[in-house]
Design an enzyme around this catalytic site. Structure first.
Site, PDB file in Angstrom:
ATOM      1  N   GLY A 477       0.804  -1.212   0.000  1.00  0.00           N
ATOM      2  CA  GLY A 477       0.000   0.000   0.000  1.00  0.00           C
ATOM      3  C   GLY A 477       0.836   1.260   0.000  1.00  0.00           C
ATOM      4  O   GLY A 477       0.357   2.335  -0.283  1.00  0.00           O
ATOM      5  N   GLY A 713      12.419   7.502   4.805  1.00  0.00           N
ATOM      6  CA  GLY A 713      11.137   6.805   4.687  1.00  0.00           C
ATOM      7  C   GLY A 713      10.029   7.644   5.279  1.00  0.00           C
ATOM      8  O   GLY A 713      10.266   8.516   6.110  1.00  0.00           O
ATOM      9  N   GLY A 715       6.759   5.972   5.995  1.00  0.00           N
ATOM     10  CA  GLY A 715       5.664   5.058   6.312  1.00  0.00           C
ATOM     11  C   GLY A 715       5.203   5.102   7.758  1.00  0.00           C
ATOM     12  O   GLY A 715       4.056   4.771   8.049  1.00  0.00           O
ATOM     13  N   GLU A 716       6.093   5.463   8.666  1.00  0.00           N
ATOM     14  CA  GLU A 716       5.744   5.321  10.078  1.00  0.00           C
ATOM     15  C   GLU A 716       5.774   6.624  10.862  1.00  0.00           C
ATOM     16  O   GLU A 716       5.135   6.749  11.894  1.00  0.00           O
ATOM     17  CB  GLU A 716       6.681   4.282  10.722  1.00  0.00           C
ATOM     18  CG  GLU A 716       6.436   2.901  10.161  1.00  0.00           C
ATOM     19  CD  GLU A 716       7.547   1.909  10.463  1.00  0.00           C
ATOM     20  OE1 GLU A 716       7.413   1.187  11.451  1.00  0.00           O
ATOM     21  OE2 GLU A 716       8.535   1.852   9.700  1.00  0.00           O
TER      22      GLU A 716
END
Lengths: 750, 164, 352
Positions: A477, A713, A715-716
């Site tokens: 996703g 990144g 994503g988190e």
């Protein structure tokens, strides 16, 4: 922002694809229902398996009515500890950092509720489901230990994935002695479950000693080896396909027992087996975020500078294995303090082993830290943002090392400006909307490491000038299919339409783990380097061809773009990839590349993404019902490959933060240990009506050290900061400081 | 006991022999008719991933017994696009990044189509959010989803105005 | 789920006959029944599919202003029926605050009224539950019971009824019409939901084989249309069961309350009619103070059944608020968030 980048040892002009807000390359498949998720596979001769799970949390299974199950029309086989064929590796053996102990019917012990205790295989899903119920297990139950005070408390040897348990830097006692202001505060966070919309699923089929598996997986090549290991076959005999994951969030990087049972059943019966976990079984054998209790002590001087920061956390783990949510580590790298101490303990309870769940440790630790920071600001009489700026860390507080890049100050200022933070009253309960609802504003800092793992990739130039690029990456996703293809296209100097991207299967080069917010950086670097390698070989062909306009230019003398090599000093001298290959009589030309962190840079610098989140909430003054009405985040996370997808990722993280703050909590019966809301009606995640107007600002950040591409990144990081921002906003609206998550109505109406 | 029912699925009339009355409409579509675009997220009507249109209305196919829907017209995600032409809602989901992992997407899209047909929200985002609340998304694609529904709804309303 | 026999009768009489066998259950949309069968909490041996029965799908305006609603009318259709929604706005609001659009499209009126408690222990076949399996005990009583009953409970059962729809209906004296082996009868909707006694927690006031064929609202129920609201406190903005809810309906003339109707949801095994509070409001001026007194009266007998004492105070506040909302007048248009505390349309009534 410059559109060129020159990683060491490359010479190719880059940037045509990266930075572009392309829509998803898998979009068409996903909106037409033709994207194949694991459970969508229906091979010829398929049978269905359903796991029977335990209703007790501790003890042993005394009996199973196998006869009744087998008597149900359509039931073919029942696997129990009595007839379970052997495995090459004991499921109770540790198999490395990501290798957790699991239950594959190795004995009749029960270690948590919803643990697999048998497998029923039938011709239809309906028969397998009812067959599992007809086993009507009886138990010899022992008292379940579910609370922090019930289980064995101990000092774990490590936390998270191999991180040190405790940390001290500076003189904590001196820091407290020097303090003018201080606070001590506690926060509790509950057990949370990943609950990807796609339940764990597997379709397994044997052909002799070769095994084909369709199953969503965040670490495809690593998992192939693990699957092979349990069945005692060479890794190359296992073909694992995972083109799409319906969400992973950490739960699909780990081997669950039910998968092993399904594969066993397929071998026993000589037929393909499909097993899809029902939603309630997602609350047992597939990991969760362990509950924590956290205590923070912060000491400040007269000017509001931290003099000591202590963060102690206790996390729950299972009775038989360990994953300790490393919550206290959230205090290592964000705020400058001459003394920092973090300590972690663990409590063993009768629950499935926790595991990494989107921002493991960072999420729960940041939740507590960002609330404590606001409490500290209040104690000093300072605005939340001002207090954070006064304690801005110019170097990494934990290591003293410089940051590879840190644009947090800009995140604060741009986020605050967009939100309209200026003029926020310091005192709570000062703002109302026209309907009379209390309005509150809160903020939190966001921080997430920028790790890299190891990945490999292959890039093959084809005779027609197009390319095939391959890595066994996982798109759960985040948009890997699109972002990785963009990077790969740049590595090859091709338009993205000229690049065929293959991923999501174990016969491809190892794409590493889709986790830790490091997948794009790692697999992306491998793809980029593979492209660079292929282009270097292509340049050699042209350079050594006396009839080429590029003859003698050498690899360093050309640059690649739009499917042509150009002479660096004379743009009129160029040749297309197809022509170079054709003249050399080469059908395909292959390059390979690896992605990984440069150890020297890793040693020299601290590498993190940063951000600031601002939240507005409304609270009904009498009824205590809460609603987040605005969320603004500003994030600096290196080079952004695709702003559209990065924004979506950041929204996703922030929504997880909202969910953490106000919704998610698994509730277990204290006596039986059974989860009582093992579904999606009782275990709340936000619905559309809970999601407010949102804004995610992508703050430019040039990080030349993190990797050649400058990629971190996204994503988190969105979860971190958001939980605290919302909790702080609720305090600001109501004057009530809740010390647990999720914040409940009854916390506000006392 | 085998029951025979007749369904019109995506415009095609199909006679289905059901050997087990327990089969839900969702499991019929996925496991027997191999129309796997419709997803099972919870199997209990709590997530909306299995949303299909039955006789023009959006419902949770996981809580519908197949035998009880004899004669029904069923529209699934597979029946939306005509040839290469996407349904406006499908196109809007791509344009507005209305999904991440894509698992809840068929349900979100079918629900959005049902919502637009119900014609109760107008272009009020708050009403659209409320009316889409039966479709959970775990990735956190809500912002794009609501923008997509609004976008598609407005496009369709505009088309209707023009042809009226 | 367990194997069962599937029957599709052609008439109500056939349906009733088929359902009179032990172990039989009526199947309408199945949104609750199938769910509980999947959990193993209900295990009927025969399903009597009533969805094709004729004449149960009409909404009928009766002479004098009342309404009769067939048991198979879908929740969403009823809420969208203009004449009905105009006459009983709080019922429409309650309907639209329940579940999700998909479930409301499927679920029938009869099914909504007959739905089972969402008590986690009722849903879990491994737990003791007097309501599901009489005589086994109540694991909720000493378990996780934060959302359980604070009124009308006993040690046998502390479950609450989850329907939103039925709360304003009980406030408005709705009646259910029943067909059964012994013919037709009717009962006050309130009586469809027996309270638990010291030992038992019957699921409904119906006898074996009986089915609700229609719901009737009496003519006077429509006289509250100008001042009728439903308010539902919940832990998501939408698609969540009520923690506490309340329906209020007022007739106000010359600044005085001529008649008040009040019922609470999610606090008892039945929608809880607050008659003492209604009596207190007779002739009173609609004011925060009077509404506060009414709220106190409504909760006079409330007591926690566990870790849920906060629900009593919450219920008081919900009553006070819903009465203020009702006094303020029924909004012209259905609020964007039906029954939510977060409607801007509510006007400046927060902080009472």
């Amino acid at each position: 922002m410059s559109d060129t980048i020159s990683p060491p040892s490359t010479h190719v002009r880059m940037g045509s694809s990266r930075g572009q807000p392309l829509t998803r390359r898998d979009g068409l498949l996903k909106v037409t229902g033709t994207a194949t998720f694991a459970a969508d596979n229906n091979p010829q001769g398929l049978v269905h398996a359903v796991v029977a799970v335990s209703a007790i949390a501790r003890g042993r299974v005394a009996s199973l009515d196998v006869t009744a199950a087998k008597a149900h029309p359509g039931v073919i086989e029942v696997i129990t500890p009595a007839n379970r064929p052997p495995l090459a590796i004991d499921p109770d053996q540790k198999t490395g950092l990501f290798g957790f102990r699991f239950e594959a019917l190795q004995n009749d012990r029960v270690r948590y509720a919803k643990q697999p205790i048998a497998l029923v295989v039938a011709e239809t899903l309906e028969a397998a489901t009812e067959g599992a119920r007809l086993l009507s297990p009886t138990y010899e139950a022992e008292a379940a230990r579910m609370g922090f005070d019930d289980g064995e408390r101990y000092d774990p040897p490590a936390i998270g994935i191999g991180a040190p348990t405790n940390f001290v830097r500076g003189d904590i006692a001196a820091g407290h002695a020097a303090a003018v202001h201080s606070i001590k505060t506690d926060y509790r966070t509950p057990a949370q479950y990943h609950n990807a919309m796609e339940p764990h699923a597997i379709v397994a089929e044997w052909d002799g000693d070769r095994l084909t598996i369709d199953s969503p997986n965040q670490a495809i090549v690593m998992s192939r080896g693990l699957f092979a290991g349990y069945f005692g076959i060479p890794a190359e005999n296992v073909f694992l396909r995972s083109p799409f994951l319906g969400g992973g969030f950490g739960s699909k990087a780990i081997m669950p027992g039910p998968y092993i049972l399904a594969i066993l059943a397929a071998r026993m019966l000589g037929r393909p087996v499909k097993l899809v976990l029902p939603r309630d079984q997602m609350y047992g054998p597939v990991g969760h975020r362990g509950a924590t209790e956290q205590t923070l002590r912060l000491a400040m001087d007269a000017d509001g500078h931290l003099t000591a920061l202590e963060h102690h956390a206790t996390a729950q783990t299972s009775s038989f294995d360990e994953f300790i949510e490393p919550a206290a580590n959230a205090s290592h790298n964000l705020y400058a303090s001459p003394a920092i101490e973090t300590r972690q303990q663990a409590v063993r309870v009768d629950i499935g082993t926790p595991g990494p769940m989107r921002a493991p440790g960072e999420a729960s630790g940041s939740a507590a830290l960002e609330c404590a920071i606001d409490e500290a600001a209040l104690a000093c009489g300072l605005d939340s943002l001002e207090f954070r700026l006064r304690n801005y860390a110019e170097t990494d507080p934990a290591s003293g090392k410089p940051f590879s890049a840190k644009a947090l100050r800009e995140c604060y200022s741009r986020g605050a400006e967009r939100f309209g933070w200026a003029g926020r009253p310091l005192a709570p309960r000062q703002m109302r909307d026209k309907a009379g609802h209390l309005v509150g504003w809160g903020m939190g800092s966001a921080l997430f490491p920028a790790p890299m793992f190891m990945a490999e990739a292959r890039a093959t130039l084809r005779a027609d000038g197009t390319a095939l690029v391959e890595t066994a990456g996982a798109d759960m996703g985040q948009g890997a299919w699109t972002a990785l293809a963009q990077i790969a296209a740049d590595g090859l100097g091709l338009d993205i339409e000229q690049v065929e991207f293959r991923s999501g299967a174990s016969d491809l080069p190892d794409g590493g783990v889709a986790g830790g917010s490091g997948h794009t950086a790692t697999a992306g670097s491998a793809l980029y380097n593979a492209g660079t390698d292929a282009i270097a070989k292509l340049a050699e062909l042209a350079s050594s061809d006396p009839d080429s306009p590029l003859f003698g230019s050498g690899n360093a003398g050309v640059e690649a773009r739009g499917g042509r090599l150009y002479h660096r000093e004379d743009e009129t001298r160029s040749q297309s990839y197809a022509e170079i290959l054709s003249r050399a009589g080469v059908a395909t030309l292959e390059g390979t590349g690896k992605g990984g962190r440069d150890p020297a840079q890793a040693e020299a610098r601290a590498m993190f993404s940063h951000g600031a989140v601002f939240a507005e909430v409304k609270v009904d003054p009498d009824l205590g019902q809460m609603r987040v009405t605005r969320l603004v985040g500003a994030f600096a996370a290196g080079r952004i490959v695709n702003p559209r997808l990065a924004t979506s990722q950041l929204y996703g993280g922030m929504i997880w933060g909202l969910s953490f703050a106000l919704h998610e909590e698994a509730i277990h019966d204290r006596r039986s240990g059974r989860p009582l809301n093992a579904d999606l009606a009782g275990y709340h995640i936000p619905v559309h009506a809970d999601i407010p107007a949102m804004d995610a600002i992508l703050v430019d950040e040039d990080d030349p050290y993190v990797n050649g591409l400058g990629i971190k990144g996204v994503g988190e990081i969105g979860i971190t900061g958001t939980v605290g921002a919302i909790a702080n906003a609720i305090w600001h609206a109501t004057g009530v400081r809740a010390h647990r998550f999720p914040i409940r109505i009854e916390d506000l109406i006392a | 006991m085998t029951l025979s029912i007749s369904l019109t699925v995506n415009g095609v009339r199909t006679d289905v022999a059901i050997d087990d009355p327990r089969v839900t409409l969702l499991d019929l579509l996925r496991e027997r008719l191999h129309l796997t675009g419709t997803k099972k997220g919870c199997d209990r009507g709590q997530c909306g991933a299995c949303t299909v249109l039955v006789d023009g209305r959006r419902i949770n196919s996981c809580l519908a017994l197949a035998v009880s829907h004899d004669g029904a017209e069923v529209l699934t995600i597979e029946g939306l696009a005509s040839g290469d032409r996407l349904h406006p809602v499908q196109a809007a989901f791509i344009d507005n990044d209305g999904f991440q992992c894509g698992f809840c997407t068929p349900g979100q899209i079918m629900s959005a189509i049902g919502l637009i047909a119900e014609a109760e929200t107008g272009d009020d985002p708050e009403r659209i959010r409320e009316a889409m609340s039966g479709n959970l998304c775990r990735c956190g694609a809500h912002v794009g989803i609501i923008e997509a529904v609004l976008d598609a709804r407005n496009r369709l309303a505009e088309d209707e105005r023009r042809t009226a | 789920m367990n194997q069962f026999e599937y029957l599709r009768p052609a008439s109500v009489a056939e349906a009733v006959a088929a359902a009179s066998e032990p172990g039989a259950a009526f199947l309408a949309a199945g949104t609750n029944l199938l769910d509980l069968m999947k959990l193993g909490a209900l295990r009927p041996s025969r399903l009597v599919d009533v969805t094709r029965l004729p004449e149960l799908s009409n909404v009928e305006q009766l002479d004098g202003g009342g309404f009769r609603i067939g048991a198979l009318v879908r929740n969403a259709d009823l809420a969208r029926e203009p004449a009905f929604a105009a006459a009983f706005p709080s019922v429409a609001e309650a309907l639209l605050s329940g579940a999700s659009a998909q479930l409301r499209n499927a679920a029938s009126v009869g099914g909504n009224l007959m739905q089972h408690t969402r008590c986690a222990y009722f849903q879990d076949p491994a737990s003791a539950c007097n309501r599901r399996d009489p005589g086994t005990g109540c694991d909720a009583l000493t378990g996780e019971n934060r959302s359980h009953a604070v009124l009308g409970w006993s040690n046998a059962c502390i479950a609450t009824h989850p329907s939103d729809f039925s709360v304003p209906l009980v406030a408005l004296d709705a009646v259910v019409e029943i067909a059964g082996p012994d013919g037709r009868r009717e009962m006050a909707l309130e009586d469809l939901y027996p309270l638990p006694d010291a030992h038992r927690a019957p699921e409904s006031g119906l006898r074996p084989g009986e089915m609700v064929v229609s719901l009737r609202l009496p003519p006077e129920a429509a006289s509250f249309r100008a001042h009728a609201r439903y308010l539902k406190l919940r832990e998501r903005t939408s698609f969540a069961f009520a923690l506490v809810s309340a329906a209020a309906a007022l007739r106000i003339e010359d600044g005085r309350i001529l008649q008040a109707r009040l019922a609470l949801g999610a606090v008892a095994a039945r929608p809880w009619r607050a008659r003492a509070a209604e009596a207190l409001l007779f002739g009173a001026v609609p004011s925060a103070e009077n509404f506060g007194r009414a709220a106190d009266a409504a909760l006079a007998d409330a007591r926690p059944s566990g870790d849920n004492g906060f629900k009593i105070e919450l219920a008081r506040r919900v009553i006070k608020r819903v009465l203020l909302l009702a006094a303020d007048g029924t909004p012209e248009r259905m609020p964007a968030l039906p029954a939510s505390a977060f409607n801007l349309e509510n006007g400046a009534v927060a902080h009472v």
